[in-house]
Design an enzyme around this catalytic site. Structure first.
Site, mmCIF file in Angstrom:
data_model
loop_
_atom_site.group_PDB
_atom_site.id
_atom_site.type_symbol
_atom_site.label_atom_id
_atom_site.label_comp_id
_atom_site.label_asym_id
_atom_site.label_seq_id
_atom_site.Cartn_x
_atom_site.Cartn_y
_atom_site.Cartn_z
ATOM 1 N N GLU A 172 31.822 -15.706 57.322
ATOM 2 C CA GLU A 172 31.672 -15.801 55.856
ATOM 3 C C GLU A 172 32.270 -17.091 55.292
ATOM 4 O O GLU A 172 33.049 -17.062 54.332
ATOM 5 C CB GLU A 172 32.288 -14.567 55.176
ATOM 6 C CG GLU A 172 31.561 -13.295 55.561
ATOM 7 C CD GLU A 172 31.848 -12.084 54.686
ATOM 8 O OE1 GLU A 172 32.845 -12.093 53.940
ATOM 9 O OE2 GLU A 172 31.070 -11.116 54.759
ATOM 10 N N GLU A 295 27.074 -7.779 59.726
ATOM 11 C CA GLU A 295 27.837 -6.817 58.916
ATOM 12 C C GLU A 295 26.876 -6.123 57.961
ATOM 13 O O GLU A 295 26.251 -6.799 57.133
ATOM 14 C CB GLU A 295 28.942 -7.503 58.107
ATOM 15 C CG GLU A 295 30.100 -7.987 58.941
ATOM 16 C CD GLU A 295 31.272 -8.512 58.101
ATOM 17 O OE1 GLU A 295 31.482 -8.019 56.983
ATOM 18 O OE2 GLU A 295 31.947 -9.427 58.598
HETATM 19 O O1 AHR Z 1 33.980 -5.657 56.958
HETATM 20 C C1 AHR Z 1 34.937 -5.920 55.976
HETATM 21 C C2 AHR Z 1 34.926 -7.372 55.502
HETATM 22 O O2 AHR Z 1 33.708 -7.619 54.858
HETATM 23 C C3 AHR Z 1 34.948 -8.410 56.598
HETATM 24 O O3 AHR Z 1 36.240 -8.709 56.984
HETATM 25 C C4 AHR Z 1 34.317 -9.588 55.930
HETATM 26 O O4 AHR Z 1 33.658 -10.418 56.841
HETATM 27 C C5 AHR Z 1 33.398 -8.994 54.893
HETATM 28 O O5 AHR Z 1 33.600 -9.547 53.642
#
Ligand code: AHR
Length: 500
Positions: A172, A295
């Protein structure tokens, strides 16, 4: 209400890369400490890994696990987590404002991943660190022997290289919350140079560049273009992240809209595919960049509680969303959307796996319990095998505040020629009406129905803390070349046929 589909074995979206059913363990909250790892717990094995958690993860049949983050990654020194445990430093984790004891690190993760039959999706810190530390980590993990770092790995107990194939180039990096966040130009250059160096150590790596951490980030689009422009030849995948929930002023009873959010996921994927292909065309390249949706999940229940957590604890209760039934329905739809896009989404990680926005929860002094979202994920990961078939379903549709033409019937099928098994996943999003679902199997001959289950009948806001949620048998009328089934309102369903 009626719905139908025609399932044709020759009409293939793509072979399924099982890494589509990956997940994620971040050194965050109780994912590791009192989740995966809890020495002294009655269920802990000789390495301190909770065997009850291992068993639950195996039920999910997760093939790949992303590690060690997440936001945690962007200020992590991987060297802190290797060597004798009594010499490992306690550090401040600036991402989540926790104390990191480093009692669980690289070797522990690799042993644990082995025990749950998963391969790692390792990540290198491009927030506070850079090219050298990333290349060092590849050397430590993958170089056979005879160098300082490979011999250090051997000294630390791993004679054979870990042979880690898939690596994320940071996490990110477009997010203002990220430690060491970068502009697209800064990240593109660093990612490209890091990829070059990592590949010099091991040219068999598969590399994932950071895409946007959300479609809502103002740099979405521009970010992808800038990153791919510079990194195209040195990376294999572009990442996507997306979470769903009721946010800000959303009306928490707006279920029709909530259940349509898989249309947003679909649009996000198709948009990023278009951007990858636009860069490909502009570069006149023959190489295709695929997607790693590393994610995805529902995440919002714990947001308020998380603002009240006292900083600098070890393994605090953070991001412990308790999922309800409507979340399970959305997760089912999101999984089907990933499958329908399996021609380009080759890796995906349910974020996360244990305790932190997770299907598996642990009681520190007790056992393990399964969240509502455990069930659709388990079924798709175990039975969505072989090839994804093109969806020819038809049903009435509805409009919601954000989305148009949401089909009441959400379905996708997979066919595994090796075991001659056809699997149909289906959801009825209608809140009150049953859906009579006609499945045309003209091109198959049904030998027998292996199993059919439905997940329904719970209050949409009910969760599974009491462990009462379960899959129930689904009555199906199966004939030689067709099947009919009644899908209950707000239900997740799976049918498996042995076919000839
Ligand atoms: O999964 C939780 C958080 O969400 C992770 O650390 C991050 O990559 C995202 O913002």
């Amino acid at each position: 209400m009626k719905g139908s589909t025609k399932i044709q074995p020759q009409d293939v979206v793509a072979p399924i890369d099982r890494r589509l059913y990956g997940s994620f363990i971040e050194q965050l909250g109780r994912a590791v400490y009192t989740g995966v790892y809890q020495p002294g717990h009655p269920a802990a094995d000789e390495e301190g890994f909770r065997t009850d958690v291992i068993e639950a993860v195996k039920e999910l049949n997760v093939p790949l696990i992303r590690y060690p983050g997440g936001n945690f990654l962007s200020q992590y020194r991987w060297e802190d987590g290797i060597g004798p445990k009594d010499q490992r430093p306690v550090r401040l984790d600036l991402a989540w404002r926790e104390l990191e004891t480093n009692q669980f690190g690289l070797h522990e993760f690799m042993h644990w991943a082995d025990k749950v039959n998963a391969v790692p999706n390792m990540a290198v810190n491009l927030g506070t660190r850079g090219i050298q530390e990333a290349a060092d980590l590849v050397e430590y993990c993958n170089f056979p022997k005879g160098t300082y770092l490979s011999d250090l790995r051997r000294k630390n107990g791993a004679e054979d290289p870990f042979a880690i194939k898939t690596w994320c180039l940071g996490n990110e990096m477009d997010g203002p919350w990220e430690i060491g966040a970068k502009t697209a130009t800064e990240y593109a250059h660093l990612a490209n140079e890091t990829a070059k160096a990592m590949r010099r150590v091991d040219d068999s790596l598969e590399l994932v560049a950071c895409g946007s951490s959300s479609m809502d980030n103002p740099t979405f689009g521009e970010w992808e273009e800038t990153v791919l422009d510079e990194c195209y030849d040195n990376v294999d995948y572009l990442s996507l992240h997306r979470y769903y929930g009721y946010y800000n002023d959303d009306d928490p009873t707006e279920l029709d809209n909530f259940l349509g959010k898989n249309l947003d996921l679909d649009a996000f994927i198709k948009g990023v595919v278009a951007m990858c292909d636009a860069v490909k065309a502009r570069k006149r390249s023959t190489k295709t960049i695929n997607l790693s949706f590393d994610e995805w999940n529902v995440w919002y229940h714990s947001n308020d509680a998380d603002t009240k957590v006292t900083p600098w604890q070890v393994g605090p209760h953070l991001l412990e969303d308790v999922y309800n039934f409507e979340d399970a329905l959305l997760v089912g739809s999101l999984l089907m959307t990933l499958l329908r896009n399996a021609d380009r989404v080759k890796i995906a990680c349910l974020a996360q796996l244990v305790n932190v926005i997770a299907p598996i929860m642990t009681d520190t002094d007790g056992g393990v319990w399964k969240q509502s979202i455990f069930y659709p994920f388990m079924q798709v990961a175990n039975h969505g095998q072989g090839e994804v078939l093109v969806d020819h379903s038809q049903s009435a549709t509805y409009n919601s505040r954000e989305f148009k033409d949401i089909p009441y019937l959400d379905t996708v099928s997979t066919y595994d020629a090796a075991s001659q098994t056809l699997t149909v996943f289906a959801e009825n999003k209608h809140q009150t009406d049953t859906l009579d679902f006609d499945i045309d199997l003209t091109d198959f001959t049904v030998d027998h129905l292996i199993e059919a289950t439905q997940f329904y009948g719970y209050d949409v806001k009910a969760d599974n803390r009491d462990g009462k949620m379960q899959l129930q048998a689904l009555p199906v009328n199966a004939q030689d070349h067709a099947a009919t089934v009644t899908l209950q309102p707000l239900s997740w369903n799976m049918l498996r046929f042995k076919v000839k």
